[in-house]
Design a protein around this motif. Structure first.
Motif, PDB file in Angstrom:
ATOM      1  N   PRO A 404       0.842  -1.199   0.000  1.00  0.00           N
ATOM      2  CA  PRO A 404       0.000   0.000   0.000  1.00  0.00           C
ATOM      3  C   PRO A 404       0.878   1.249   0.000  1.00  0.00           C
ATOM      4  N   MET A 405       0.424   2.278  -0.707  1.00  0.00           N
ATOM      5  CA  MET A 405       1.163   3.534  -0.774  1.00  0.00           C
ATOM      6  C   MET A 405       0.178   4.684  -0.954  1.00  0.00           C
ATOM      7  N   PRO A 406       0.598   5.918  -0.724  1.00  0.00           N
ATOM      8  CA  PRO A 406      -0.341   7.033  -0.826  1.00  0.00           C
ATOM      9  C   PRO A 406      -0.794   7.272  -2.264  1.00  0.00           C
ATOM     10  N   SER A 407      -2.026   7.665  -2.422  1.00  0.00           N
ATOM     11  CA  SER A 407      -2.552   8.013  -3.734  1.00  0.00           C
ATOM     12  C   SER A 407      -1.938   9.311  -4.217  1.00  0.00           C
ATOM     13  N   ALA A 408      -1.725   9.420  -5.523  1.00  0.00           N
ATOM     14  CA  ALA A 408      -1.186  10.647  -6.111  1.00  0.00           C
ATOM     15  C   ALA A 408      -2.156  11.806  -5.966  1.00  0.00           C
ATOM     16  N   MET A 409      -3.414  11.503  -5.678  1.00  0.00           N
ATOM     17  CA  MET A 409      -4.407  12.569  -5.565  1.00  0.00           C
ATOM     18  C   MET A 409      -4.359  13.261  -4.207  1.00  0.00           C
ATOM     19  N   ASP A 410      -3.522  12.741  -3.284  1.00  0.00           N
ATOM     20  CA  ASP A 410      -3.272  13.389  -2.001  1.00  0.00           C
ATOM     21  C   ASP A 410      -4.567  13.651  -1.230  1.00  0.00           C
ATOM     22  N   ASP A 411      -5.454  12.658  -1.261  1.00  0.00           N
ATOM     23  CA  ASP A 411      -6.749  12.809  -0.582  1.00  0.00           C
ATOM     24  C   ASP A 411      -6.919  11.818   0.566  1.00  0.00           C
ATOM     25  N   GLY A 412      -5.833  11.165   0.939  1.00  0.00           N
ATOM     26  CA  GLY A 412      -5.898  10.183   2.011  1.00  0.00           C
ATOM     27  C   GLY A 412      -6.173   8.768   1.541  1.00  0.00           C
ATOM     28  N   ASP A 413      -6.545   8.601   0.266  1.00  0.00           N
ATOM     29  CA  ASP A 413      -6.744   7.256  -0.281  1.00  0.00           C
ATOM     30  C   ASP A 413      -5.399   6.537  -0.380  1.00  0.00           C
ATOM     31  N   TRP A 414      -5.478   5.220  -0.429  1.00  0.00           N
ATOM     32  CA  TRP A 414      -4.287   4.399  -0.668  1.00  0.00           C
ATOM     33  C   TRP A 414      -4.371   3.769  -2.053  1.00  0.00           C
ATOM     34  N   VAL A 415      -3.223   3.644  -2.707  1.00  0.00           N
ATOM     35  CA  VAL A 415      -3.063   2.791  -3.873  1.00  0.00           C
ATOM     36  C   VAL A 415      -2.386   1.516  -3.379  1.00  0.00           C
ATOM     37  N   VAL A 416      -2.919   0.360  -3.756  1.00  0.00           N
ATOM     38  CA  VAL A 416      -2.398  -0.908  -3.239  1.00  0.00           C
ATOM     39  C   VAL A 416      -1.987  -1.806  -4.405  1.00  0.00           C
ATOM     40  N   TYR A 417      -0.678  -2.038  -4.488  1.00  0.00           N
ATOM     41  CA  TYR A 417      -0.156  -2.972  -5.486  1.00  0.00           C
ATOM     42  C   TYR A 417      -0.186  -4.383  -4.912  1.00  0.00           C
ATOM     43  N   VAL A 418      -0.673  -5.331  -5.701  1.00  0.00           N
ATOM     44  CA  VAL A 418      -0.857  -6.708  -5.259  1.00  0.00           C
ATOM     45  C   VAL A 418      -0.200  -7.661  -6.251  1.00  0.00           C
ATOM     46  N   HIS A 419       0.615  -8.568  -5.740  1.00  0.00           N
ATOM     47  CA  HIS A 419       1.171  -9.668  -6.534  1.00  0.00           C
ATOM     48  C   HIS A 419       0.817 -10.960  -5.801  1.00  0.00           C
ATOM     49  N   LEU A 420      -0.214 -11.638  -6.289  1.00  0.00           N
ATOM     50  CA  LEU A 420      -0.756 -12.811  -5.597  1.00  0.00           C
ATOM     51  C   LEU A 420      -1.124 -13.892  -6.603  1.00  0.00           C
ATOM     52  N   ALA A 421      -1.259 -15.091  -6.090  1.00  0.00           N
ATOM     53  CA  ALA A 421      -1.807 -16.164  -6.911  1.00  0.00           C
ATOM     54  C   ALA A 421      -3.200 -15.768  -7.390  1.00  0.00           C
ATOM     55  N   ALA A 422      -3.551 -16.175  -8.588  1.00  0.00           N
ATOM     56  CA  ALA A 422      -4.827 -15.777  -9.186  1.00  0.00           C
ATOM     57  C   ALA A 422      -6.009 -16.139  -8.296  1.00  0.00           C
ATOM     58  N   GLU A 423      -5.926 -17.289  -7.616  1.00  0.00           N
ATOM     59  CA  GLU A 423      -7.043 -17.695  -6.755  1.00  0.00           C
ATOM     60  C   GLU A 423      -7.196 -16.744  -5.569  1.00  0.00           C
ATOM     61  N   LEU A 424      -6.082 -16.181  -5.071  1.00  0.00           N
ATOM     62  CA  LEU A 424      -6.164 -15.243  -3.958  1.00  0.00           C
ATOM     63  C   LEU A 424      -6.688 -13.885  -4.416  1.00  0.00           C
ATOM     64  N   VAL A 425      -6.340 -13.495  -5.632  1.00  0.00           N
ATOM     65  CA  VAL A 425      -6.910 -12.267  -6.186  1.00  0.00           C
ATOM     66  C   VAL A 425      -8.422 -12.402  -6.298  1.00  0.00           C
ATOM     67  N   ALA A 426      -8.878 -13.567  -6.713  1.00  0.00           N
ATOM     68  CA  ALA A 426     -10.319 -13.800  -6.801  1.00  0.00           C
ATOM     69  C   ALA A 426     -10.970 -13.707  -5.431  1.00  0.00           C
ATOM     70  N   VAL A 427     -10.310 -14.240  -4.403  1.00  0.00           N
ATOM     71  CA  VAL A 427     -10.834 -14.138  -3.036  1.00  0.00           C
ATOM     72  C   VAL A 427     -10.908 -12.681  -2.618  1.00  0.00           C
ATOM     73  N   LEU A 428      -9.858 -11.935  -2.892  1.00  0.00           N
ATOM     74  CA  LEU A 428      -9.804 -10.533  -2.511  1.00  0.00           C
ATOM     75  C   LEU A 428     -10.946  -9.751  -3.145  1.00  0.00           C
ATOM     76  N   GLU A 429     -11.189  -9.989  -4.418  1.00  0.00           N
ATOM     77  CA  GLU A 429     -12.209  -9.224  -5.132  1.00  0.00           C
ATOM     78  C   GLU A 429     -13.620  -9.686  -4.792  1.00  0.00           C
ATOM     79  N   THR A 430     -13.747 -10.920  -4.338  1.00  0.00           N
ATOM     80  CA  THR A 430     -15.070 -11.426  -3.963  1.00  0.00           C
ATOM     81  C   THR A 430     -15.421 -11.056  -2.526  1.00  0.00           C
ATOM     82  N   ALA A 431     -14.480 -11.313  -1.623  1.00  0.00           N
ATOM     83  CA  ALA A 431     -14.757 -11.114  -0.199  1.00  0.00           C
ATOM     84  C   ALA A 431     -14.536  -9.678   0.264  1.00  0.00           C
ATOM     85  N   ALA A 432     -13.732  -8.918  -0.477  1.00  0.00           N
ATOM     86  CA  ALA A 432     -13.422  -7.550  -0.043  1.00  0.00           C
ATOM     87  C   ALA A 432     -13.457  -6.569  -1.217  1.00  0.00           C
TER      88      ALA A 432
END
Length: 450
Positions: A404-432
């Motif tokens: 996770p890192m700060p968003s370039a828009m400087d609004d308090g949002d985070w940009v989150v880079y993820v490198h995960l197994a495809a099945e875990l990405v699916a879990v992330l997008e389904t459950a969260a």
């Protein structure tokens, strides 16, 4: 979500940028903490909207300022070689930085930034072949710019790279460097006699003793990269819950890590082991000042819980575990002990144990690295701050990686880079999926002509 759009990138110039002033050739040894890093490259890219200033010799500005910056940051213009013991050493010889100029036939709004495999890594991120650092500057069809770099992690951690990027941007704007790097390796010299706590043996292991992961190669082949954003309000909400609404304050990173651990591990089958690690920067833990130290000062403590344990724990309880293993590593004694531990095992290479767990039938492992120091607002080369920027770290380790890192828009949002197994990405997008939201042109405020 918009579908992928095929595009081409044409390389127009291949060049090598060297330091503006002569550099006396010398060998700079790797510290014991550098030696814990395998040979892998880290990517960083920044996207800039078209402005009047980007029309005028932007590549010349980048090259000239890079040349000026390499005088102080000369290790980035060197080469990593092997010594007689087979260990890497840095030859500071002003070999230079490979610099690629390119043009792309799509606009910034059409880049599928949520999927960097598709939009960035194969075409806009340079593949480092020699040296320590390489750069690619790509002009898009709309006149916008993408500046991407790839560097050898054995030479610099993200903290060090951030110092360099800020100095490079300052040189482009003809202002003095806000920090000058230090290469004083004696700050991380082993003690005599050396000593390390037995806990380090639970975190690190000689590479030759690391058992091969189950289904070797399967996790790597299935790993994919995604970039999300998390709103400031969601970050605050997760932190409040993990902190028991103020009764015991947890940092945003601790809360985020705990939430991620629950999401990814809580859906695994009973008996599955779920390991979570956090990259800890040791600079603030040392008694001497290391604010400008250039190199790696990192450790990766972690803990393992069974899936059924995670399902039975509240977020507060998971956050207690995360806080505990981070706190045990966030001390001067831990880092000095780690230096001594490496010395005791040289020249045998070593690695964090979490890099060898997970990825098989028995569970999952993920490492979280805080990018909150990523200086997005300072990456102004004279044509304004980026509209978007991110690290890219597609390592070959069987454990996943999340930054996770700060968003370039400087609004308090985070940009989150993820490198995960495809099945875990699916879990992330389904459950969260209501928390991890894909970066889109609409989110960045880009129109079709940008």
């Amino acid at each position: 979500m918009e579908g992928r759009r095929e595009f081409t990138v044409a390389v127009t110039v291949l060049d090598v940028v060297t330091a503006a002033l002569p550099v006396q050739e010398y060998w700079l040894p790797m510290s014991n903490l550098d030696l814990l890093l395998p040979p892998l490259d880290v990517g960083v890219f920044s996207c800039y909207r078209k402005t009047a200033k980007t029309d005028a010799c932007f590549v010349s500005i980048l090259k000239k300022s890079l040349s000026d910056t390499l005088v102080a940051y000369h290790p980035f213009a060197g080469e990593v070689m092997s010594n007689s013991a087979g260990e890497p050493e840095l030859l500071c010889n002003n070999r230079g930085v490979d610099f690629i100029e390119a043009r792309c036939d799509v606009g910034l709004a059409s880049l599928h930034l949520h999927d960097p495999n598709d939009s960035v890594m194969e075409k806009l991120m340079p593949k480092k072949k020699e040296g320590v650092l390489c750069v690619q500057a790509t002009e898009l069809k709309c006149g916008s710019l993408v500046v991407a770099c790839s560097f050898d992690h054995r030479v610099a951690d993200a903290y060090s790279a951030n110092m360099f990027f800020v100095s490079w941007a300052e040189a482009a704007r003809s202002i003095p460097f806000s920090s000058v790097p230090s290469f004083t390796r004696s700050l991380l010299s082993p003690r005599h006699p050396g000593f390390h706590d037995a806990s380090i043996d639970n975190i690190y292991v000689p590479l030759c003793q690391l058992p091969p992961p189950r289904n070797t190669g399967a996790a790597e082949a299935a790993s994919i990269d995604r970039i999300y954003y998390i709103t400031a309000s969601d970050i605050a909400r997760i932190q409040a819950i993990a902190s028991a609404h103020g009764s015991r304050k947890r940092t945003k990173l601790e809360a985020f890590t705990s939430y991620l651990w629950q999401v990814l591990g809580g859906v695994r089958a009973a008996g599955s082991l779920c390991s979570m690690g956090v990259v800890v920067d040791g600079r603030e833990r040392m008694q001497c000042s290391m604010d400008t130290y250039f190199g790696n000062v990192l450790s990766i403590p972690y803990a393992t819980l069974a899936a059924e344990e995670l399902r039975g724990m509240s977020l507060v309880e998971v956050a207690d575990v995360v806080h505990g293993f981070i706190a045990r590593a966030a001390t001067r004694e831990h880092f000095m002990g780690l230096v001594d531990w490496v010395e005791a095992h040289r020249p045998n290479p070593a690695v964090s144990r979490i890099c060898g767990v997970g990825g098989g039938d028995d569970g999952v492992a993920v490492v979280v690295s805080s990018g909150w120091r990523f200086p997005v607002s300072k990456l102004d080369f004279g044509w304004g701050r980026p509209v978007f920027a991110s690290y890219n770290f597609p390592w070959s380790c069987s454990a996943g990686y999340v930054m996770p890192m700060p968003s370039a828009m400087d609004d308090g949002d985070w940009v989150v880079y993820v490198h995960l197994a495809a099945e875990l990405v699916a879990v992330l997008e389904t459950a969260a999926g209501d928390v991890f939201r894909p970066v889109t042109a609409d989110y960045l405020g880009l129109t079709n002509d940008q």
